[in-house]
Write a protein that holds these residues in place. Structure first.
Motif, PDB file in Angstrom:
ATOM      1  N   ASP A   1       0.841  -1.205   0.000  1.00  0.00           N
ATOM      2  CA  ASP A   1       0.000   0.000   0.000  1.00  0.00           C
ATOM      3  C   ASP A   1       0.871   1.249   0.000  1.00  0.00           C
ATOM      4  OD1 ASP A   1      -2.501  -1.187  -0.103  1.00  0.00           O
ATOM      5  OD2 ASP A   1      -2.698  -1.322   2.084  1.00  0.00           O
ATOM      6  N   MET A   2       1.919   1.233   0.803  1.00  0.00           N
ATOM      7  CA  MET A   2       2.825   2.379   0.881  1.00  0.00           C
ATOM      8  C   MET A   2       3.626   2.559  -0.399  1.00  0.00           C
ATOM      9  SD  MET A   2       2.401   4.006   3.722  1.00  0.00           S
ATOM     10  CE  MET A   2       0.652   3.638   3.411  1.00  0.00           C
ATOM     11  N   ALA A   3       3.821   1.457  -1.131  1.00  0.00           N
ATOM     12  CA  ALA A   3       4.601   1.534  -2.374  1.00  0.00           C
ATOM     13  C   ALA A   3       3.962   2.498  -3.372  1.00  0.00           C
ATOM     14  CB  ALA A   3       4.719   0.141  -2.995  1.00  0.00           C
ATOM     15  N   LYS A   4       2.642   2.547  -3.344  1.00  0.00           N
ATOM     16  CA  LYS A   4       1.931   3.447  -4.261  1.00  0.00           C
ATOM     17  C   LYS A   4       2.174   4.912  -3.895  1.00  0.00           C
ATOM     18  CE  LYS A   4      -1.882   0.108  -4.551  1.00  0.00           C
ATOM     19  NZ  LYS A   4      -3.331  -0.088  -4.309  1.00  0.00           N
ATOM     20  N   GLN A   5       2.247   5.189  -2.601  1.00  0.00           N
ATOM     21  CA  GLN A   5       2.384   6.561  -2.125  1.00  0.00           C
ATOM     22  C   GLN A   5       3.824   7.051  -2.119  1.00  0.00           C
ATOM     23  OE1 GLN A   5       0.366   7.173   1.640  1.00  0.00           O
ATOM     24  NE2 GLN A   5      -1.155   5.593   1.194  1.00  0.00           N
ATOM     25  N   ARG A   6       4.744   6.153  -1.791  1.00  0.00           N
ATOM     26  CA  ARG A   6       6.130   6.557  -1.592  1.00  0.00           C
ATOM     27  C   ARG A   6       7.063   6.160  -2.727  1.00  0.00           C
ATOM     28  NH1 ARG A   6       7.238   5.108   4.826  1.00  0.00           N
ATOM     29  NH2 ARG A   6       5.287   5.985   5.659  1.00  0.00           N
ATOM     30  N   GLU A   7       6.541   5.470  -3.714  1.00  0.00           N
ATOM     31  CA  GLU A   7       7.354   4.991  -4.834  1.00  0.00           C
ATOM     32  C   GLU A   7       8.538   4.162  -4.324  1.00  0.00           C
ATOM     33  OE1 GLU A   7       8.442   8.221  -7.377  1.00  0.00           O
ATOM     34  OE2 GLU A   7       6.376   8.729  -7.888  1.00  0.00           O
ATOM     35  N   LEU A   8       8.224   3.165  -3.538  1.00  0.00           N
ATOM     36  CA  LEU A   8       9.258   2.298  -2.966  1.00  0.00           C
ATOM     37  C   LEU A   8       9.955   1.497  -4.057  1.00  0.00           C
ATOM     38  CD1 LEU A   8       7.403   0.873   0.172  1.00  0.00           C
ATOM     39  CD2 LEU A   8       8.899   2.877   0.042  1.00  0.00           C
ATOM     40  N   HIS A   9      11.206   1.184  -3.781  1.00  0.00           N
ATOM     41  CA  HIS A   9      11.986   0.369  -4.721  1.00  0.00           C
ATOM     42  C   HIS A   9      12.079  -1.065  -4.196  1.00  0.00           C
ATOM     43  CE1 HIS A   9      15.094  -1.066  -7.418  1.00  0.00           C
ATOM     44  NE2 HIS A   9      15.804  -1.431  -6.368  1.00  0.00           N
ATOM     45  N   PHE A  10      11.639  -2.014  -4.997  1.00  0.00           N
ATOM     46  CA  PHE A  10      11.726  -3.431  -4.649  1.00  0.00           C
ATOM     47  C   PHE A  10      12.881  -4.061  -5.414  1.00  0.00           C
ATOM     48  CE2 PHE A  10       7.365  -2.261  -3.772  1.00  0.00           C
ATOM     49  CZ  PHE A  10       7.111  -2.886  -2.563  1.00  0.00           C
ATOM     50  N   ASP A  11      13.680  -4.848  -4.711  1.00  0.00           N
ATOM     51  CA  ASP A  11      14.803  -5.536  -5.338  1.00  0.00           C
ATOM     52  C   ASP A  11      14.270  -6.754  -6.090  1.00  0.00           C
ATOM     53  OD1 ASP A  11      17.164  -6.724  -6.097  1.00  0.00           O
ATOM     54  OD2 ASP A  11      18.152  -6.467  -4.159  1.00  0.00           O
ATOM     55  N   VAL A  12      13.767  -6.505  -7.276  1.00  0.00           N
ATOM     56  CA  VAL A  12      13.125  -7.561  -8.059  1.00  0.00           C
ATOM     57  C   VAL A  12      14.139  -8.629  -8.470  1.00  0.00           C
ATOM     58  CG1 VAL A  12      11.787  -8.045 -10.144  1.00  0.00           C
ATOM     59  CG2 VAL A  12      11.366  -5.950  -8.881  1.00  0.00           C
ATOM     60  N   GLU A  13      15.371  -8.218  -8.699  1.00  0.00           N
ATOM     61  CA  GLU A  13      16.414  -9.184  -9.078  1.00  0.00           C
ATOM     62  C   GLU A  13      16.642 -10.195  -7.958  1.00  0.00           C
ATOM     63  OE1 GLU A  13      21.132  -9.300 -10.450  1.00  0.00           O
ATOM     64  OE2 GLU A  13      20.035  -7.388 -10.343  1.00  0.00           O
ATOM     65  N   ALA A  14      16.731  -9.713  -6.721  1.00  0.00           N
ATOM     66  CA  ALA A  14      16.909 -10.617  -5.573  1.00  0.00           C
ATOM     67  C   ALA A  14      15.686 -11.515  -5.414  1.00  0.00           C
ATOM     68  CB  ALA A  14      17.136  -9.812  -4.303  1.00  0.00           C
ATOM     69  N   LEU A  15      14.509 -10.946  -5.617  1.00  0.00           N
ATOM     70  CA  LEU A  15      13.276 -11.720  -5.508  1.00  0.00           C
ATOM     71  C   LEU A  15      13.272 -12.866  -6.517  1.00  0.00           C
ATOM     72  CD1 LEU A  15      10.665 -11.559  -3.809  1.00  0.00           C
ATOM     73  CD2 LEU A  15       9.623 -10.309  -5.706  1.00  0.00           C
ATOM     74  N   GLY A  16      13.714 -12.577  -7.725  1.00  0.00           N
ATOM     75  CA  GLY A  16      13.788 -13.611  -8.748  1.00  0.00           C
ATOM     76  C   GLY A  16      14.779 -14.701  -8.402  1.00  0.00           C
ATOM     77  N   LEU A  17      15.895 -14.324  -7.757  1.00  0.00           N
ATOM     78  CA  LEU A  17      16.908 -15.301  -7.353  1.00  0.00           C
ATOM     79  C   LEU A  17      16.356 -16.242  -6.285  1.00  0.00           C
ATOM     80  CD1 LEU A  17      19.831 -16.364  -7.305  1.00  0.00           C
ATOM     81  CD2 LEU A  17      20.356 -14.577  -5.637  1.00  0.00           C
TER      82      LEU A  17
END
Length: 215
Positions: A92-108
């Motif tokens: 929910d906060m990602a929409k408001q704060r433009e959070l950065h998710f480490d998608v590369e790590a998530l994929g690993l």
């Protein structure tokens, strides 16, 4: 080696045996046997047991030994609900704060989880699932959320690894599929899609436990 480091070593080794379900719930451990196996005196063993007892992994009985406690599914579901709630809040906060998710790590972690599933490595399967959760929570930069996750890690993994050993016919089938959906949604910055996958994973997990008769 200092006593404190011996205590830590004893704590880590005994806890690992419990988390890996090398010693199952209901087993009585002996301080003398543990001291002999680990090549230590009883002093660091007792200190390690005291720490594990405080965490709820064991219970000491004078004159009888140390009982490995079972993590109830009620406890497990409550921990799961907290983890789900924290992830939902971060998304929910990602929409408001433009959070950065480490998608590369998530994929690993997702790839490692898939490999663990194929190899029947339940410890690796659930550890990588928790690493996926940790990656999501880390985007928030909230150390207290990560501390909560860390306090749950051993019990969470222990409960599910024990469950898989007790019911080998029930193979894990949801967490890696849902984590793949979360990964794909976060690649698109589709936070509602990621939330839906987390909720679906929660529903599937609790439904499987209900069908197996443990909750």
């Amino acid at each position: 080696m200092r006593a404190t480091s011996l205590e830590t070593e004893a704590y880590n080794q005994i806890k690992e045996r419990i988390v890996r379900a090398e010693v199952m719930p209901g087993v009585l451990l002996s301080e003398n046997e543990l001291a002999s196996e680990l090549g230590m005196s009883r002093t660091p063993i007792r200190a390690a047991i005291a720490m594990l007892e405080k965490e709820g992994h064991v219970e000491s009985f004078k004159g009888r030994g140390v009982l490995v406690k079972e993590i109830s599914f009620r406890q497990f579901c409550q921990m799961l609900e907290v983890l789900v709630s924290m992830q939902m809040f971060v998304l929910d906060m990602a929409k408001q704060r433009e959070l950065h998710f480490d998608v590369e790590a998530l994929g690993l972690y997702l790839k490692r989880q898939d490999v663990s599933r194929e190899e029947g490595d339940f410890l690796g399967y659930y550890n990588n699932s928790l690493m996926c959760i940790e990656t999501i929570l880390s985007a928030m930069g909230n150390d207290y959320m990560l501390q909560v996750l860390e306090s749950y890690r051993g019990k969470f993994i222990c409960r599910m690894v024990t469950f898989r050993k007790q019911f080998p016919q029930l193979k894990p089938q949801w967490a890696n599929v849902m984590n793949a959906k979360i990964y794909q949604a976060l690649q698109r910055k589709d936070y509602d899609g990621a939330k839906a996958a987390i909720e679906e994973n929660y529903m599937n997990t609790t439904q499987q436990l209900m069908l197996s008769g443990v909750i």
